[in-house]
Design a protein around this motif. Sequence first.
Motif, PDB file in Angstrom:
ATOM      1  N   SER A  69       3.817  13.155   1.939  1.00  0.00           N
ATOM      2  CA  SER A  69       4.727  12.021   2.047  1.00  0.00           C
ATOM      3  C   SER A  69       5.608  12.166   3.278  1.00  0.00           C
ATOM      4  N   GLY A 118      -1.158   5.641   2.858  1.00  0.00           N
ATOM      5  CA  GLY A 118      -0.927   4.361   2.199  1.00  0.00           C
ATOM      6  C   GLY A 118      -1.384   4.315   0.760  1.00  0.00           C
ATOM      7  N   ARG A 119      -1.893   5.422   0.229  1.00  0.00           N
ATOM      8  CA  ARG A 119      -2.337   5.485  -1.167  1.00  0.00           C
ATOM      9  C   ARG A 119      -1.113   5.556  -2.064  1.00  0.00           C
ATOM     10  N   LYS A 120      -1.073   4.720  -3.084  1.00  0.00           N
ATOM     11  CA  LYS A 120       0.059   4.696  -4.006  1.00  0.00           C
ATOM     12  C   LYS A 120      -0.315   5.429  -5.287  1.00  0.00           C
ATOM     13  N   THR A 157       4.140   6.884  -2.425  1.00  0.00           N
ATOM     14  CA  THR A 157       3.103   6.476  -1.483  1.00  0.00           C
ATOM     15  C   THR A 157       2.903   7.592  -0.479  1.00  0.00           C
ATOM     16  N   ASP A 158       1.639   7.961  -0.230  1.00  0.00           N
ATOM     17  CA  ASP A 158       1.370   9.061   0.694  1.00  0.00           C
ATOM     18  C   ASP A 158       1.247   8.565   2.131  1.00  0.00           C
ATOM     19  N   SER A 217       6.648   6.483  -8.840  1.00  0.00           N
ATOM     20  CA  SER A 217       5.838   5.770  -7.864  1.00  0.00           C
ATOM     21  C   SER A 217       6.065   6.374  -6.485  1.00  0.00           C
TER      22      SER A 217
END
Length: 75
Positions: free
Chosen positions: A18, A47-49, A43-44, A41
């Motif tokens: 992150s 863009g993967r959540k 997001t890496d 929640s």
Amino acid sequence: MEVKIGVQHAPREIVLESDLSAEELESIVTAALSGTAPLLSLTDNKGRKVLVPSDRLSYVDLGEPSVRKVGFGAL
């Protein structure tokens, strides 16, 4: 920053990178564990959540990313 998330009844941990600071990540995790947010929640970098129910969190490990060693030089 590298984040490892342990989920109850799951054999593997979730690992992601992150761009958030340690303080920002800690406030998000604290909100999820206190019951303020029903989901953790994150997001890496790609863009993967990742969404994890707050009541299923086992642990969250916040650490620095490991730097890859490249080449054949002396250590």
